[in-house]
Design a protein around this motif. Structure first.
Motif, short mmCIF file in Angstrom:
data_model
loop_
_atom_site.label_atom_id
_atom_site.label_comp_id
_atom_site.label_asym_id
_atom_site.label_seq_id
_atom_site.Cartn_x
_atom_site.Cartn_y
_atom_site.Cartn_z
N PHE A 107 0.80 -1.21 0.00
CA PHE A 107 0.00 0.00 0.00
C PHE A 107 0.85 1.27 0.00
CE2 PHE A 107 -2.83 -3.23 1.41
CZ PHE A 107 -4.07 -2.85 0.91
N ALA B 52 -2.11 1.03 6.52
CA ALA B 52 -2.20 -0.33 5.98
C ALA B 52 -2.01 -1.40 7.03
CB ALA B 52 -1.17 -0.51 4.87
N ASN C 182 -3.14 -2.82 10.87
CA ASN C 182 -4.14 -2.72 11.92
C ASN C 182 -3.46 -2.33 13.23
OD1 ASN C 182 -6.13 -3.14 13.84
ND2 ASN C 182 -7.00 -4.87 12.73
N ASP D 214 -3.96 -18.83 8.07
CA ASP D 214 -5.33 -18.84 7.57
C ASP D 214 -5.45 -19.68 6.30
OD1 ASP D 214 -7.52 -17.78 8.84
OD2 ASP D 214 -7.89 -16.33 7.25
N ARG E 232 -11.30 0.93 6.12
CA ARG E 232 -9.89 1.30 6.33
C ARG E 232 -8.98 0.44 5.47
NH1 ARG E 232 -9.37 3.32 11.69
NH2 ARG E 232 -7.13 3.10 11.61
N GLU E 233 -7.80 0.97 5.23
CA GLU E 233 -6.90 0.28 4.30
C GLU E 233 -6.46 -1.07 4.84
OE1 GLU E 233 -3.54 2.66 2.73
OE2 GLU E 233 -4.90 2.77 1.03
N PHE E 234 -6.31 -1.20 6.16
CA PHE E 234 -5.83 -2.49 6.66
C PHE E 234 -6.87 -3.59 6.45
CE2 PHE E 234 -7.28 -0.35 10.62
CZ PHE E 234 -8.25 -1.24 11.03
N GLN F 115 -8.63 -3.69 3.64
CA GLN F 115 -8.36 -4.05 2.25
C GLN F 115 -7.17 -4.99 2.20
OE1 GLN F 115 -8.35 -0.83 -0.54
NE2 GLN F 115 -10.54 -0.77 -0.23
N ALA F 116 -6.19 -4.70 3.06
CA ALA F 116 -5.02 -5.58 3.12
C ALA F 116 -5.47 -6.99 3.52
CB ALA F 116 -4.00 -5.04 4.12
N VAL G 82 -8.27 -8.33 2.85
CA VAL G 82 -8.90 -8.94 1.67
C VAL G 82 -7.82 -9.48 0.74
CG1 VAL G 82 -10.28 -8.50 -0.38
CG2 VAL G 82 -10.95 -7.49 1.80
N VAL G 83 -6.80 -8.67 0.50
CA VAL G 83 -5.74 -9.08 -0.42
C VAL G 83 -5.02 -10.31 0.11
CG1 VAL G 83 -3.58 -8.39 -1.49
CG2 VAL G 83 -5.45 -6.78 -1.33
N LEU G 84 -4.86 -10.37 1.44
CA LEU G 84 -4.20 -11.53 2.04
C LEU G 84 -5.10 -12.76 1.99
CD1 LEU G 84 -2.61 -9.84 5.17
CD2 LEU G 84 -1.39 -10.75 3.23
N GLY G 85 -6.36 -12.55 1.67
CA GLY G 85 -7.29 -13.67 1.56
C GLY G 85 -7.68 -14.25 2.91
N LEU G 86 -7.81 -13.40 3.92
CA LEU G 86 -8.16 -13.91 5.25
C LEU G 86 -9.63 -14.31 5.29
CD1 LEU G 86 -6.33 -11.34 7.55
CD2 LEU G 86 -5.49 -13.48 6.60
N ARG G 87 -9.93 -15.26 6.17
CA ARG G 87 -11.31 -15.70 6.34
C ARG G 87 -12.15 -14.60 7.00
NH1 ARG G 87 -11.01 -21.43 6.16
NH2 ARG G 87 -8.86 -22.02 6.46
N ARG H 282 -11.76 -14.47 10.77
CA ARG H 282 -10.55 -13.81 11.24
C ARG H 282 -10.65 -12.30 11.08
NH1 ARG H 282 -5.12 -15.01 12.47
NH2 ARG H 282 -5.46 -17.21 12.16
N HIS I 232 -9.52 -8.59 13.52
CA HIS I 232 -9.20 -7.26 13.01
C HIS I 232 -10.22 -6.20 13.39
CE1 HIS I 232 -5.65 -8.08 10.48
NE2 HIS I 232 -6.12 -9.31 10.54
#
Lengths: 321, 307
Positions: free
Chosen positions: A99, A105, A107, A122, B195-197, B199-200, B202-207, B210, B215
């Motif tokens: 990002f 970016a 948390n 995961d 928030r951007e984290f 989106q992060a 989502v990109v990481l493909g988290l369930r 989780r 988060h």
């Protein structure tokens, strides 16, 4: 030639503009308008353009963070936009995003080690016992220390946070990293460190980058091919040296003439563009650049130029070149 | 003595690297707020008094002593006795057990309902959001106190056994309180998910699980703690009001509210102030202390203060 890692063809992303009580759609912001590009494994493609030209939207639409309007995105031959959410989730680790803003970016309530390792867990890519070892490895690869693992993001500087973001993407061992202006929020000395980290990682892991930036000198340093965007469309694509030494599109020429050169006395021909980038909700007719182009002629106002091969993999969308 | 022998006893100092913890950091900042610490002290004192105190009291619960009716405070009865000769101090402590339990339990319940429904509404949006939030709106449009009165009157009408009333009062208070909490949590969720984290994530493909529990919810917890704390005070107050009007917990089970109600006539009010001052002060001190502590917590935990 081997199979392309990423193949984007005629990608379009229009955001609807709504008005009034009933949310009537009164128009579209054409953020990305017919973009095509290919990326070979291990290659770095630079995407440049001024703010508002749709660079970031291209990156996000490729990763399906926003849904496309039209076109096709193929990653290793798989059309990303036709996958179900479950299928897409399985493919996620193969392509990662870094990002622009390292402050937002991460948390704030997740420890750095957890943030980096959680995707591995995961996706079931490693066991709970292995994860700490892998996180430490990834931290080390990105120039961070082992004792950083249990800290929170607010205990880090911007450059360190960007390294954490890189470590988080890297631990999944992706084939493609889309870097969305990864250094523009950092100061120059840190920029250099991060860029060197990028090229070091590319050499050791064979990563492919789609590097989005508005800084031409950064792109020149890192990329093998470069695409120039203007108002949602690609205006010129060429290999790095070709683009920097033989720019054909007037917009590229203007951009290159604006790059600072560390020779104060050097007399250069500077092409200064007048005005601002037009609104993508109401782009000019014909060639989108004609309103600011110093060489524009009649045909530019009427006809949209075709994106064509000018020889040797040098693509350009201009009537004059 | 040679240098070597002197150094022999030296060992490299073992630096204990503390795991940095958000809890410890917040605690440190909370300790700087003297008023909040004092508030917490009062709350702890009230809890200790009510839950441990009665064990040391020589007067059994509800033991009627006709020889000692309406006696003023004395060494024998530190806070005097009531119309049935019961020791006021013992009753205040026992009433506190009920009042504090009701406050605490109804807080836990309303936070649980509010956080769960708010999180679901904020995270999943769509139909679930519409249904949950319309119900919440409906409950919020009706003023809380009249609603509680209606519930209380219904309970009396249906002749609910007095033993159960305490639990039903908890439930009533939770029903009135959860919509506010749900709204707050939903609002936080709506802003956090953009928030951007996230989106992060989502990109990481988290369930989904989780994303929600690792988060989003941790970012809501500070707000929840603050809201929950302030909520206890409110719940104690509401329970007292209900009991005062005879619509909450019924005598002989003592609560601070119905103890004051027992002195609700001009003779007792003027001539026997020891009947209503102790429970009144208890309510006042507890609620004020909880609110001060909650405000201190908010200063420490408010996410807007930090990046």
């Amino acid at each position: 030639m081997s199979e392309a890692l990423l193949e984007v063809s005629h990608l379009k992303k229009y955001f609807p503009v709504t008005e009034g009580l009933l949310n009537r759609t009164v128009g579209h912001v054409k953020a990305v308008d017919d973009i095509s590009l290919t990326l070979q494994p291990g290659e770095t493609f630079g995407l440049v353009g001024e703010s508002g030209s749709g660079k970031s939207t291209v990156g996000r639409t490729i990763l399906r963070l926003t849904e496309k309007t039209a076109g096709e995105v193929k990653f290793k031959g798989v059309d990303i936009h036709s996958l179900s959410p479950a299928e897409l989730r399985l493919l996620r680790p193969r392509m990662q995003l870094i990002f622009q803003d390292p402050y937002s970016a991460l948390n704030p309530r997740v420890r750095v080690g957890d943030a980096i390792g959680e995707a591995l867990l995961d996706h079931g890519l490693c066991t709970k016992h292995e994860v700490r070892e892998l996180v430490l490895e990834s931290l080390a690869a990105c120039g961070l220390s082992s004792y950083h693992i249990d800290r929170f993001p607010h205990e880090f500087s911007g450059g360190q946070r960007q390294r954490i973001g890189i470590a988080r993407a890297l631990i999944l061992n992706p084939d493609l990293i889309i870097a969305d202006e990864p250094v523009s929020a950092l100061d120059v000395s840190i920029q250099a460190q991060i860029i060197n980290l990028f090229s070091k990682l590319q050499q050791s892991k064979g990563l492919a980058y789609l590097f989005i930036s508005h800084d031409l000198s950064v792109v020149e340093h890192l990329c093998s091919r470069i695409g120039v965007m203007y108002l949602g469309s690609m205006v010129e694509t060429a290999a790095r040296d070709e683009l920097f030494h033989n720019p054909l599109h007037p917009y590229t020429k203007a951009l290159l003439s604006a790059v600072p050169v560390p020779v104060p006395r050097l007399k250069r021909e500077r092409i200064v563009l007048k005005g601002d980038i037009p609104s993508p909700a109401n782009p000019p007719s014909g060639c989108k650049f004609h309103t600011r182009c110093p060489f524009a002629v009649e045909v530019c106002k009427a006809e949209n130029p075709v994106f064509r091969d000018a020889g040797g993999g040098h693509f350009i969308a201009c009537h004059l070149a | 003595m040679t240098v070597d022998s002197r150094l022999a006893g030296l060992r490299e100092p073992q630096v204990q690297r503390q795991k940095s913890s958000l809890f410890r950091q917040s605690l440190k900042r909370l300790m700087k707020n003297k008023l909040a610490v004092a508030g917490f002290g009062v709350v702890v004192f009230m809890f200790a008094l009510c839950f441990i105190g009665p064990f040391f009291s020589p007067y059994a619960d509800n033991k009627i002593n006709m020889a000692m009716m309406n006696k003023a405070p004395s060494l024998q009865h530190l806070l005097g006795t009531d119309a049935l000769g019961r020791d006021i101090l013992t009753r205040v402590m026992q009433a506190g057990r009920i009042s504090l339990t009701v406050g605490l339990a109804s807080m836990v319940l309303s936070v649980f309902i509010g956080a769960l429904l708010g999180a679901v509404a904020g995270y999943y949006r769509g139909i679930a959001d519409q249904i949950i939030m319309r119900i919440a709106d409906l409950l919020m449009t009706i003023p809380g106190l009249p609603l509680l009165f209606i519930f209380g009157a219904l309970l009396s009408e249906w002749k609910v056994p007095t033993d159960y009333r305490m639990y039903i009062v908890m439930l009533m208070l939770s029903i009135v309180n959860w919509p506010g909490l749900a709204r707050m949590v939903r609002g936080q969720m709506l802003s956090l998910r953009e928030r951007e984290f996230m989106q992060a994530a989502v990109v990481l493909g988290l369930r989904d699980s989780r994303k929600l529990f690792h988060h989003l919810l941790p970012n809501v917890v500070p707000l929840l703690i603050v809201m929950a704390t302030l909520n206890i005070g409110g719940a104690i107050l509401s329970e007292s009001v209900l009991s005062f009007f005879g619509l909450g917990v019924m005598p002989p089970t003592p609560t601070w509210g119905n103890m004051i109600d027992a002195a609700n006539n001009m003779i007792d009010f003027q001539d026997h102030p020891w009947l209503w001052i102790p429970p009144g002060l208890s309510i006042f001190a507890t609620v004020i202390a909880i609110n001060i502590f909650g405000d201190g917590l908010r200063d420490v935990l408010d996410p807007k203060q930090k990046r």
